[in-house]
Motif scaffolding. Structure first.
Motif, PDB file in Angstrom:
ATOM      1  N   GLN A   1     -36.581 -49.618 -16.543  1.00 50.73           N
ATOM      2  CA  GLN A   1     -35.998 -48.969 -15.263  1.00 50.73           C
ATOM      3  C   GLN A   1     -36.831 -47.898 -14.573  1.00 50.73           C
ATOM      4  OE1 GLN A   1     -31.992 -47.348 -16.851  1.00 50.73           O
ATOM      5  NE2 GLN A   1     -30.962 -49.365 -16.335  1.00 50.73           N
ATOM      6  N   ARG A   2     -36.394 -47.568 -13.360  1.00 54.15           N
ATOM      7  CA  ARG A   2     -37.103 -46.603 -12.482  1.00 54.15           C
ATOM      8  C   ARG A   2     -36.848 -45.472 -12.877  1.00 54.15           C
ATOM      9  NH1 ARG A   2     -37.494 -47.402  -5.897  1.00 54.15           N
ATOM     10  NH2 ARG A   2     -38.190 -49.620  -6.780  1.00 54.15           N
ATOM     11  N   GLU A   3     -37.714 -44.520 -13.101  1.00 50.22           N
ATOM     12  CA  GLU A   3     -37.479 -43.269 -13.601  1.00 50.22           C
ATOM     13  C   GLU A   3     -37.979 -41.998 -12.776  1.00 50.22           C
ATOM     14  OE1 GLU A   3     -39.290 -42.429 -17.440  1.00 50.22           O
ATOM     15  OE2 GLU A   3     -41.373 -43.060 -16.693  1.00 50.22           O
ATOM     16  N   LEU A   4     -37.443 -40.925 -12.559  1.00 46.35           N
ATOM     17  CA  LEU A   4     -38.046 -40.004 -11.924  1.00 46.35           C
ATOM     18  C   LEU A   4     -39.165 -39.209 -12.715  1.00 46.35           C
ATOM     19  CD1 LEU A   4     -37.602 -37.647  -9.626  1.00 46.35           C
ATOM     20  CD2 LEU A   4     -36.356 -36.399 -11.115  1.00 46.35           C
ATOM     21  N   VAL A   5     -40.373 -39.235 -11.749  1.00 37.38           N
ATOM     22  CA  VAL A   5     -41.546 -38.434 -12.321  1.00 37.38           C
ATOM     23  C   VAL A   5     -41.494 -37.061 -12.109  1.00 37.38           C
ATOM     24  CG1 VAL A   5     -44.008 -38.309 -12.184  1.00 37.38           C
ATOM     25  CG2 VAL A   5     -42.756 -40.712 -12.219  1.00 37.38           C
ATOM     26  N   ALA A   6     -41.356 -36.514 -10.684  1.00 37.32           N
ATOM     27  CA  ALA A   6     -41.315 -35.443 -10.175  1.00 37.32           C
ATOM     28  C   ALA A   6     -40.651 -35.136  -8.839  1.00 37.32           C
ATOM     29  CB  ALA A   6     -42.714 -34.921  -9.939  1.00 37.32           C
ATOM     30  N   VAL A   7     -40.129 -33.989  -8.663  1.00 39.74           N
ATOM     31  CA  VAL A   7     -39.497 -33.849  -7.415  1.00 39.74           C
ATOM     32  C   VAL A   7     -39.711 -32.412  -6.813  1.00 39.74           C
ATOM     33  CG1 VAL A   7     -37.398 -33.018  -8.441  1.00 39.74           C
ATOM     34  CG2 VAL A   7     -37.478 -33.901  -6.168  1.00 39.74           C
ATOM     35  N   ILE A   8     -39.766 -32.332  -5.530  1.00 39.63           N
ATOM     36  CA  ILE A   8     -40.132 -30.839  -4.858  1.00 39.63           C
ATOM     37  C   ILE A   8     -39.142 -30.669  -3.944  1.00 39.63           C
ATOM     38  CG2 ILE A   8     -41.785 -32.021  -3.485  1.00 39.63           C
ATOM     39  CD1 ILE A   8     -43.184 -29.063  -3.657  1.00 39.63           C
ATOM     40  N   SER A   9     -38.302 -29.516  -3.951  1.00 39.60           N
ATOM     41  CA  SER A   9     -37.557 -29.331  -2.787  1.00 39.60           C
ATOM     42  C   SER A   9     -38.061 -28.807  -1.491  1.00 39.60           C
ATOM     43  CB  SER A   9     -36.520 -28.066  -3.316  1.00 39.60           C
ATOM     44  OG  SER A   9     -37.204 -27.011  -3.445  1.00 39.60           O
TER      45      SER A   9
ATOM     46  N   THR B   1     -40.238 -27.270  -8.079  1.00 36.08           N
ATOM     47  CA  THR B   1     -40.254 -28.298  -8.603  1.00 36.08           C
ATOM     48  C   THR B   1     -39.710 -28.593  -9.909  1.00 36.08           C
ATOM     49  OG1 THR B   1     -42.119 -27.344  -9.748  1.00 36.08           O
ATOM     50  CG2 THR B   1     -42.621 -28.226  -7.502  1.00 36.08           C
ATOM     51  N   ASN B   2     -39.537 -29.875 -10.295  1.00 39.94           N
ATOM     52  CA  ASN B   2     -39.087 -30.495 -11.575  1.00 39.94           C
ATOM     53  C   ASN B   2     -39.729 -31.582 -11.923  1.00 39.94           C
ATOM     54  OD1 ASN B   2     -36.635 -28.972 -12.750  1.00 39.94           O
ATOM     55  ND2 ASN B   2     -35.903 -29.243 -10.676  1.00 39.94           N
ATOM     56  N   TYR B   3     -39.993 -31.650 -13.269  1.00 43.55           N
ATOM     57  CA  TYR B   3     -40.906 -32.672 -13.771  1.00 43.55           C
ATOM     58  C   TYR B   3     -40.314 -33.549 -14.810  1.00 43.55           C
ATOM     59  CZ  TYR B   3     -44.825 -30.619 -11.040  1.00 43.55           C
ATOM     60  OH  TYR B   3     -45.461 -30.241 -10.290  1.00 43.55           O
ATOM     61  N   ALA B   4     -40.475 -34.839 -15.031  1.00 47.51           N
ATOM     62  CA  ALA B   4     -40.021 -35.528 -16.429  1.00 47.51           C
ATOM     63  C   ALA B   4     -41.028 -34.831 -17.436  1.00 47.51           C
ATOM     64  CB  ALA B   4     -40.622 -36.980 -16.159  1.00 47.51           C
ATOM     65  N   ASP B   5     -40.322 -34.820 -18.567  1.00 44.61           N
ATOM     66  CA  ASP B   5     -40.934 -34.210 -19.965  1.00 44.61           C
ATOM     67  C   ASP B   5     -42.289 -34.863 -20.165  1.00 44.61           C
ATOM     68  OD1 ASP B   5     -37.921 -33.609 -21.635  1.00 44.61           O
ATOM     69  OD2 ASP B   5     -38.900 -32.200 -20.032  1.00 44.61           O
ATOM     70  N   SER B   6     -42.389 -36.171 -19.757  1.00 43.32           N
ATOM     71  CA  SER B   6     -43.543 -36.961 -20.465  1.00 43.32           C
ATOM     72  C   SER B   6     -44.852 -36.452 -19.221  1.00 43.32           C
ATOM     73  CB  SER B   6     -43.332 -38.398 -20.041  1.00 43.32           C
ATOM     74  OG  SER B   6     -42.720 -38.597 -18.753  1.00 43.32           O
ATOM     75  N   VAL B   7     -44.544 -35.992 -18.192  1.00 48.69           N
ATOM     76  CA  VAL B   7     -45.792 -35.574 -17.325  1.00 48.69           C
ATOM     77  C   VAL B   7     -46.123 -34.125 -17.460  1.00 48.69           C
ATOM     78  CG1 VAL B   7     -45.373 -37.843 -16.173  1.00 48.69           C
ATOM     79  CG2 VAL B   7     -44.525 -35.522 -15.215  1.00 48.69           C
TER      80      VAL B   7
END
Length: 115
Positions: free
Chosen positions: A44-52, A57-63
């Motif tokens: 499935q598509r997953e979130l990698v990173a987001v910036i407001s 910022t928020n990141y997936a634990d894996s990255v």
């Protein structure tokens, strides 16, 4: 119709780096969050990173610790700096803009990390 155009994907060896960029083809008002997602084959598509809009910022634990997201609000561009790439990072990467009630998606750019 405004589109998001991604660039910077490609083939890289494990441990290498790539920088993805995503820009809007036209004007988009009141962009809130900008982000990067990825989808690997069969997953499935997953979130990698987001910036407001404020720069949070928020990141997936894996990255975490390897990837860094940033944005240019004047130009409506979002970047994803990817370091220490691993084969498991191989996927199609999509950028996303959230602007009020509308969502914008890029067409995707392939990132392949060889071992």
């Amino acid at each position: 119709q405004v589109q998001l155009v991604e660039s910077g994907g490609g083939l890289v060896q494990a441990g290498g780096s790539l920088r993805l960029s995503c820009a809007a083809s036209g004007s988009i008002l009141r962009i809130n969050a900008m982000g990067w997602y990825r989808q690997a084959p069969g997953k499935q598509r997953e979130l990698v990173a987001v910036i407001s809009s404020g720069g949070s910022t928020n990141y997936a634990d894996s990255v975490k610790g390897r990837f860094s997201i940033s944005r240019d609000n004047a130009k409506n561009i979002v970047y994803l700096q990817m370091n220490s790439l691993k084969p498991e990072d191989t996927a199609v990467y999509y950028c996303h803009f959230a602007a009020g009630p509308r969502d914008y998606w890029g067409q995707g750019t392939q990132v392949t990390v060889s071992s």
